[in-house]
Design a protein around this motif. Structure first.
Motif, PDB file in Angstrom:
ATOM      1  N   ASP A   1      61.044   6.812  44.039  1.00 57.60           N
ATOM      2  CA  ASP A   1      61.997   5.702  43.628  1.00 57.60           C
ATOM      3  C   ASP A   1      61.222   4.256  43.375  1.00 57.60           C
ATOM      4  OD1 ASP A   1      61.352   4.836  46.058  1.00 57.60           O
ATOM      5  OD2 ASP A   1      63.305   5.661  46.834  1.00 57.60           O
ATOM      6  N   LEU A   2      62.029   3.341  42.863  1.00 59.60           N
ATOM      7  CA  LEU A   2      61.341   1.960  42.756  1.00 59.60           C
ATOM      8  C   LEU A   2      60.742   1.336  43.962  1.00 59.60           C
ATOM      9  CD1 LEU A   2      60.875  -0.190  40.376  1.00 59.60           C
ATOM     10  CD2 LEU A   2      63.220  -1.069  41.189  1.00 59.60           C
ATOM     11  N   VAL A   3      61.603   1.486  45.111  1.00 56.89           N
ATOM     12  CA  VAL A   3      61.029   0.962  46.487  1.00 56.89           C
ATOM     13  C   VAL A   3      59.789   1.652  46.827  1.00 56.89           C
ATOM     14  CG1 VAL A   3      61.678   0.624  49.053  1.00 56.89           C
ATOM     15  CG2 VAL A   3      63.281   0.281  47.130  1.00 56.89           C
ATOM     16  N   SER A   4      59.497   2.666  46.482  1.00 57.32           N
ATOM     17  CA  SER A   4      58.156   3.569  47.030  1.00 57.32           C
ATOM     18  C   SER A   4      57.030   2.922  46.084  1.00 57.32           C
ATOM     19  CB  SER A   4      58.361   5.109  46.799  1.00 57.32           C
ATOM     20  OG  SER A   4      59.420   5.534  47.487  1.00 57.32           O
ATOM     21  N   LEU A   5      57.551   2.685  44.747  1.00 58.24           N
ATOM     22  CA  LEU A   5      56.362   2.243  43.903  1.00 58.24           C
ATOM     23  C   LEU A   5      56.207   0.791  44.180  1.00 58.24           C
ATOM     24  CD1 LEU A   5      57.939   3.587  40.496  1.00 58.24           C
ATOM     25  CD2 LEU A   5      55.739   4.331  41.568  1.00 58.24           C
ATOM     26  N   GLN A   6      56.984   0.155  44.634  1.00 61.09           N
ATOM     27  CA  GLN A   6      56.841  -1.317  44.984  1.00 61.09           C
ATOM     28  C   GLN A   6      55.808  -1.344  46.261  1.00 61.09           C
ATOM     29  OE1 GLN A   6      60.777  -2.783  45.246  1.00 61.09           O
ATOM     30  NE2 GLN A   6      60.524  -3.867  43.088  1.00 61.09           N
ATOM     31  N   ARG A   7      55.977  -0.367  47.165  1.00 63.65           N
ATOM     32  CA  ARG A   7      55.379  -0.374  48.257  1.00 63.65           C
ATOM     33  C   ARG A   7      53.826   0.090  47.827  1.00 63.65           C
ATOM     34  NH1 ARG A   7      59.479   2.599  51.986  1.00 63.65           N
ATOM     35  NH2 ARG A   7      60.646   1.167  52.842  1.00 63.65           N
TER      36      ARG A   7
ATOM     37  N   VAL B   1      52.939  11.563  47.321  1.00 67.08           N
ATOM     38  CA  VAL B   1      52.252  12.865  46.974  1.00 67.08           C
ATOM     39  C   VAL B   1      53.380  13.926  47.083  1.00 67.08           C
ATOM     40  CG1 VAL B   1      50.676  14.465  47.675  1.00 67.08           C
ATOM     41  CG2 VAL B   1      50.040  12.394  47.364  1.00 67.08           C
ATOM     42  N   ARG B   2      54.071  13.942  48.593  1.00 66.71           N
ATOM     43  CA  ARG B   2      55.044  15.130  48.544  1.00 66.71           C
ATOM     44  C   ARG B   2      56.122  14.923  47.596  1.00 66.71           C
ATOM     45  NH1 ARG B   2      53.511  13.856  54.041  1.00 66.71           N
ATOM     46  NH2 ARG B   2      55.323  12.646  54.410  1.00 66.71           N
ATOM     47  N   SER B   3      56.586  13.832  47.275  1.00 63.45           N
ATOM     48  CA  SER B   3      57.615  13.632  46.724  1.00 63.45           C
ATOM     49  C   SER B   3      57.228  14.050  45.196  1.00 63.45           C
ATOM     50  CB  SER B   3      58.240  12.161  46.302  1.00 63.45           C
ATOM     51  OG  SER B   3      58.496  11.813  45.187  1.00 63.45           O
ATOM     52  N   LEU B   4      55.959  13.841  44.630  1.00 65.68           N
ATOM     53  CA  LEU B   4      55.668  14.326  43.193  1.00 65.68           C
ATOM     54  C   LEU B   4      55.593  15.888  43.267  1.00 65.68           C
ATOM     55  CD1 LEU B   4      52.920  11.436  42.481  1.00 65.68           C
ATOM     56  CD2 LEU B   4      54.988  11.835  41.291  1.00 65.68           C
ATOM     57  N   VAL B   5      55.126  16.454  44.394  1.00 67.06           N
ATOM     58  CA  VAL B   5      54.790  17.867  44.154  1.00 67.06           C
ATOM     59  C   VAL B   5      55.929  18.552  44.480  1.00 67.06           C
ATOM     60  CG1 VAL B   5      53.695  19.653  45.561  1.00 67.06           C
ATOM     61  CG2 VAL B   5      52.227  17.570  44.990  1.00 67.06           C
ATOM     62  N   GLY B   6      56.857  17.894  45.299  1.00 71.49           N
ATOM     63  CA  GLY B   6      58.190  18.819  45.497  1.00 71.49           C
ATOM     64  C   GLY B   6      58.103  19.831  46.632  1.00 71.49           C
ATOM     65  N   LEU B   7      56.861  19.607  47.553  1.00 69.88           N
ATOM     66  CA  LEU B   7      56.728  20.613  48.669  1.00 69.88           C
ATOM     67  C   LEU B   7      56.560  19.729  49.984  1.00 69.88           C
ATOM     68  CD1 LEU B   7      53.882  22.663  47.178  1.00 69.88           C
ATOM     69  CD2 LEU B   7      56.193  23.356  47.489  1.00 69.88           C
TER      70      LEU B   7
ATOM     71  N   ARG C   1      60.595   0.139  36.529  1.00 68.96           N
ATOM     72  CA  ARG C   1      62.135   0.576  36.892  1.00 68.96           C
ATOM     73  C   ARG C   1      62.609   1.795  35.911  1.00 68.96           C
ATOM     74  NH1 ARG C   1      66.299  -1.696  39.592  1.00 68.96           N
ATOM     75  NH2 ARG C   1      65.176  -3.895  39.624  1.00 68.96           N
ATOM     76  N   ALA C   2      62.176   1.763  34.541  1.00 70.74           N
ATOM     77  CA  ALA C   2      62.458   2.857  33.731  1.00 70.74           C
ATOM     78  C   ALA C   2      61.875   4.181  34.315  1.00 70.74           C
ATOM     79  CB  ALA C   2      62.282   2.163  32.250  1.00 70.74           C
ATOM     80  N   TYR C   3      60.603   3.956  34.515  1.00 72.19           N
ATOM     81  CA  TYR C   3      59.761   5.039  34.927  1.00 72.19           C
ATOM     82  C   TYR C   3      60.471   5.733  36.174  1.00 72.19           C
ATOM     83  CZ  TYR C   3      56.241   7.960  37.498  1.00 72.19           C
ATOM     84  OH  TYR C   3      55.674   8.752  37.998  1.00 72.19           O
ATOM     85  N   SER C   4      60.816   4.922  37.361  1.00 78.35           N
ATOM     86  CA  SER C   4      61.285   5.626  38.323  1.00 78.35           C
ATOM     87  C   SER C   4      62.827   6.133  38.074  1.00 78.35           C
ATOM     88  CB  SER C   4      61.531   4.254  39.445  1.00 78.35           C
ATOM     89  OG  SER C   4      62.791   3.530  39.115  1.00 78.35           O
ATOM     90  N   LEU C   5      63.507   5.654  37.062  1.00 76.01           N
ATOM     91  CA  LEU C   5      64.874   6.367  36.471  1.00 76.01           C
ATOM     92  C   LEU C   5      64.450   7.422  35.446  1.00 76.01           C
ATOM     93  CD1 LEU C   5      66.883   3.095  36.316  1.00 76.01           C
ATOM     94  CD2 LEU C   5      66.972   4.793  38.127  1.00 76.01           C
ATOM     95  N   LYS C   6      63.265   7.774  35.322  1.00 76.65           N
ATOM     96  CA  LYS C   6      62.802   8.974  34.319  1.00 76.65           C
ATOM     97  C   LYS C   6      63.024   8.738  32.936  1.00 76.65           C
ATOM     98  CE  LYS C   6      63.142  12.576  37.845  1.00 76.65           C
ATOM     99  NZ  LYS C   6      63.774  14.151  38.096  1.00 76.65           N
ATOM    100  N   GLN C   7      63.225   7.398  32.742  1.00 72.96           N
ATOM    101  CA  GLN C   7      63.712   6.941  31.398  1.00 72.96           C
ATOM    102  C   GLN C   7      62.125   6.528  30.597  1.00 72.96           C
ATOM    103  OE1 GLN C   7      66.187   3.605  32.007  1.00 72.96           O
ATOM    104  NE2 GLN C   7      68.001   5.072  32.458  1.00 72.96           N
TER     105      GLN C   7
END
Lengths: 810, 106
Positions: free
Chosen positions: B85-91, A255-261, A168-174
């Motif tokens: 996001d968390l949901v994507s990671l869970q998937r 992948v798209r979300s990570l790259v931002g393209l 959860r912390a990773y997804s929130l950039k913490q």
């Protein structure tokens, strides 16, 4: 359709049921990967015969089929096959059963099955199943019901909260919180690979190298390794595992979300590599398919490609609108010409750009104009046939109007003025006034004024440098030399007292014996004609003791005595002392010292050099028999070659060839010495030897030696006597260019008669262009055999095959 | 392919001091022991625009062919990527379980 289906089914069954050789057919299906068919055959055989030999192939067929189905994502079907297999083989892999239940989404059943078979599993299998449970728990599975079937001290249960918090912390950039939570997961936990994976995912965003290393540590069949697939896909070190795995739609989203393209841009970037072979093709691909990059970025990239793809200039204007101003258009044009190597027009193109900038009359552009003029001068220098030194100098002067403090430009002008020493000296004085504290210019001043015999000024300038840079030994040596040269000059005017003072001044700068005894020797020798014989000899003795060796000391005493023009009684005495010293010594080190000392005598009067040569050369000649290494021999030969000591050169080159016969340079030196530096014509044998040496040098990539030989052979041409020197073919080409100027301008060719008329006018009677020797260009230079063959053929051949004619009228 | 100004993260009109400041800031961010390639890139960029004359020279005569690899890298660097996001990671985790190769489990 129905009929067809029926037929197919009948055929299928017939293959299984009617075949005479069932086991062979089963093996065939197995080898082809048709596990479904293989299962049918081997199951029937096993049931009918109850023979244990069908057990193993049937087991392989079941495993293969399950694997095929799971790879296709048909998990429930795979579970069905497993259950069929279990009926025949009750002990069939219980761990596989648990995993298949998990993959089919039957988590509670999987948990119960796991509990019942846990004791029979190996440690590795348990770890793998635990990891799968851990991954499912973190994927948002309802934990309460699942935890109910697990013992309270189960690590799956104990470490779940830390892993979940970290995710959860990773997804929130913490990241720091995530890392802190991961710290609580021990090494033996089923979440241990999750710890590595999440650490790698955190590193991915800032330290990709670290991420690669962390991902590589994870077991490759762990679900957490599969979790990192989108990340691994984006890393430069995309390893073989991620290449094999294909991205699912959800992976691609990540992948798209990570790259931002967006997907289109990613696809475009992937395809871009295949279209960047040439700037032109890259430009074309960008404008046709690169709209996803956005117009601003696209324009910027295409603009940078324009000088490399000048053909796209109009296209650029049409697509992206105009160029900023007329200067920019001219600049791009000139840049394109320079890239295309169109040197005949580059200088003019840059000058045109420069004029556009001058017209703008903006003081902020001064430096640009100056730089442009300097660049024009640089371009001109690359084509010395087209532009003379004065034109280059004028261009540099123009640049100084816009940037008057550019030292480099002053220095470039200084070097261009080499052909006019008086003007060069005036320019030097101007530079000294403009840059009074600049050591480079002061040093140049010392060298130039010394060359002109203005030793007093040279020593003054050198003293000024020493004030700025007191540890500069080169300047210190120059300063001492300037004082000694001044002392020589004064001694020549019989002003011995003043000359002695110069020697004293030189001695005052002699630190760490950089004068090597020469100052004392000079001082002592000046004292001799002044009448102070005892004092003079005392100084000479001090000089002798300071010299590097006795032989070198005697060499300098004799050379200085000759240079100062001392009476014969003294020079005879010193010559006999030197001869005695030479007789007693034949050492390689001292021979090299004498050679270096002779180099220092450059610029001395001819009679001085001749007198020293008459004493030293016979001694040096005997030294050829000593055991020299290759570098020393090359150095010695080079020295004798530069000094035109043909006897010595021949002796040393011969000695060297005896040891290392294949060196093309030594071969050249030997023939050069034999022909007295080209004064005698080459014999056929020498010509062939030189040609071989030229080829060898070319093959070994020694272009300098190849050019040296080439020029020497060309210099042996019969036209040498009639022209102004230089390459006879080039000379002839220049004459022809002038004669056929009109044809060249019109792009037409002269007739054979016109050509013959000019040739007969230019060349001595009976001499053909082919006899002018080989072309200076290595690729065009023909072997002596070909030259002779040309000479022997009829005149018609020279008309059609003459290389000169081909060069002029391509 | 980024210009030296973009690599040093400074405007085109920067003076000598600003260029040096930009260079030092980038070196601090990408120290040579950890990012040798990036550091080399920064040094080359700094050398290209260090003095006013260098900058004018670059503006007038720079004709380096845009390198496709560098171009792709720059576009990717400029794009602002985000974390799933968390949901994507869970998937992703649920899908990862299905990716286990069953043969290895026997």
């Amino acid at each position: 359709m129905a009929k067809k289906k029926k037929k197919r089914r009948r055929n299928k069954n017939s293959a299984v049921t009617c075949g005479a050789n069932q086991p062979d057919l089963g093996e065939k299906f197995l080898s082809k990967g048709q596990y479904g068919q293989a299962i049918k055959i081997f199951r029937r055989l096993y049931k009918e015969t109850s023979d244990e030999q069908w057990r193993q192939p049937l087991h392989i067929a079941f495993s293969g089929r399950i694997n095929q189905l799971t790879a296709k994502g048909m998990y429930k079907e795979a579970l069905g096959i497993y259950q069929n297999a279990k009926i025949l083989f009750p002990d069939y892999s219980p761990s596989l059963h648990v995993v298949l239940l998990l993959q089919a989404g039957k988590v509670n059943e999987a948990a119960q099955a796991y509990r019942s078979v846990e004791a029979t599993l190996t440690k590795k299998q348990k770890q793998a199943i635990d990891e799968s449970f851990a991954a499912l728990l973190l994927s948002g599975l309802e934990t309460d019901t699942f935890f109910a079937v697990l013992p309270e001290d189960s690590s799956l249960r104990l470490h779940y909260s830390h892993a979940s918090r970290a995710l959860r912390a990773y997804s929130l950039k913490q990241d720091s919180d995530a890392l802190a939570s991961l710290q609580n997961i021990p090494f033996r936990s089923p979440y241990k690979n999750f710890r590595l994976a999440l650490k790698g995912m955190i590193a991915f965003h800032s330290r990709p190298d670290e991420a690669v290393a962390l991902f590589e540590k994870i077991d490759h069949n762990s679900p957490f390794f599969h979790m990192t697939l989108p990340y691994r896909h984006l890393l430069p070190e995309n390893n073989e595992h991620s290449e094999k795995e294909t991205l699912s739609p959800s992976d691609r989203r990540i992948v798209r979300s990570l790259v931002g393209l967006d997907a289109k841009t990613i696809r475009f970037l992937d395809s871009l590599k295949n279209h960047g072979k040439t700037p032109s093709s890259l430009y074309q691909y960008l404008v046709t398919s690169g709209k996803c990059l956005g117009s601003q970025r696209l324009r910027k990239i295409c603009y940078r490609l324009l000088p490399h793809a000048p053909g796209k200039f109009q296209d650029f204007l049409r697509r992206f609108g105009g160029i900023r101003d007329r200067f920019e258009a001219r600049r791009l044009q000139a840049l394109a010409m320079e890239i295309e190597d169109e040197y005949f027009a580059v200088a003019e193109a840059w000058e045109a750009a420069c004029k556009e900038l001058i017209l703008k009359n903006d003081p902020a552009d001064s430096l640009k104009i100056a730089m442009l003029y300097r660049h024009v001068a640089e371009v001109m220098e690359k084509d010395p046939g087209e532009y003379d030194v004065n034109a280059i100098r004028d261009t540099l002067q123009k640049s100084l109007q816009y940037d008057p403090d550019d030292k480099e430009t002053y220095l470039r002008i200084f070097h261009l003025l080499q052909i006019s020493p008086a003007e060069q000296y005036r320019h030097l004085n101007f530079m000294l006034e403009k840059f009074p504290e600049d050591t480079d210019i002061l040093l140049l001043g010392v060298e130039t004024t010394s060359r002109r015999g203005a030793f007093k000024k040279a020593s003054r300038l050198a003293a000024r440098i020493l004030k700025i840079d007191p540890i500069n030994t080169r300047v210190r040596r120059l300063l001492i030399d300037a004082h000694l040269a001044h002392a020589h000059k004064l001694a020549g005017l019989k002003k011995y007292e003043l000359a002695c003072r110069e020697c004293e001044a030189a001695a005052s700068y002699d630190r760490a014996n950089i004068g090597r005894g020469k100052i004392e020797i000079c001082h002592g020798l000046i004292n001799l004609p002044a009448g102070d014989e005892a004092g003079g000899m005392k100084f000479i003795a001090v000089g002798e003791s300071k010299a590097e060796s006795r032989i070198l000391a005697h060499f300098w005493i004799y050379a200085e005595a000759l240079s100062l023009g001392l009476p014969k009684k003294w020079s005879k005495l010193f010559a006999s002392r030197l001869k005695a010293e030479l007789r007693a010594t034949r050492d390689q080190k001292e021979l090299l010292q004498i050679m270096d000392a002779m180099t220092e005598l450059d610029g001395e009067k001819d009679n001085v050099l001749q007198s020293i040569g008459s004493v030293v050369i016979p001694w040096l000649k005997k030294g050829a028999k000593l055991d020299w290494n290759r570098t020393e021999l090359r150095k010695l030969c080079r020295f004798f070659y530069d000094k035109h000591y043909y006897d010595l050169l021949l002796a040393y080159a011969k000695a060297a060839i005896k040891k290392k016969s294949e060196d093309p340079l030594l071969q050249y030196y030997c023939i050069y010495a034999k022909t007295m530096g080209g004064k005698k014509r080459l014999t056929r044998k020498q010509y062939n030897l030189l040609d071989k040496a030229w080829l060898d040098a070319g093959r070994s990539g020694d272009r300098e030696v190849a050019n040296l030989i080439d020029n020497f052979i060309v210099g042996d041409s019969p036209l040498k006597g009639i022209g102004t020197g230089g390459n006879p073919l080039q000379l002839l080409a220049k004459i022809l260019e002038t004669k056929f100027e009109d044809h060249l301008a019109a792009g037409t060719e002269p007739t054979d008669d016109e050509y013959d008329a000019v040739i007969s006018e230019v060349l001595p009677e009976g001499l053909l262009p082919s006899e002018l020797g080989p072309s200076p260009h290595p690729r065009r230079r023909q072997s002596p055999k070909t030259d002779n063959a040309l000479q022997e053929t009829s005149d018609d051949d020279t008309d059609n095959n003459n290389p000169t004619q081909l060069d002029l009228f391509p | 392919m980024k210009t030296p100004f973009e690599i040093l993260n400074i405007p085109r009109e920067s003076g000598d001091d600003a260029v040096k400041k930009g260079y030092l800031a980038m070196v601090k961010r990408f120290p040579p022991e950890r990012f040798p390639d990036e550091f080399q890139r920064i040094c080359t960029a700094y050398e290209a625009v260090k003095t006013e004359k260098d900058r004018v020279k670059f503006a007038l005569f720079d004709a380096a062919v845009p390198d496709v690899d560098a171009l792709i890298r720059d576009i990717r660097e400029d794009a602002e990527g985000d974390r799933p996001d968390l949901v994507s990671l869970q998937r992703l985790l649920a899908a990862a379980v299905r990716r286990i190769v069953t043969v290895d489990m026997e």
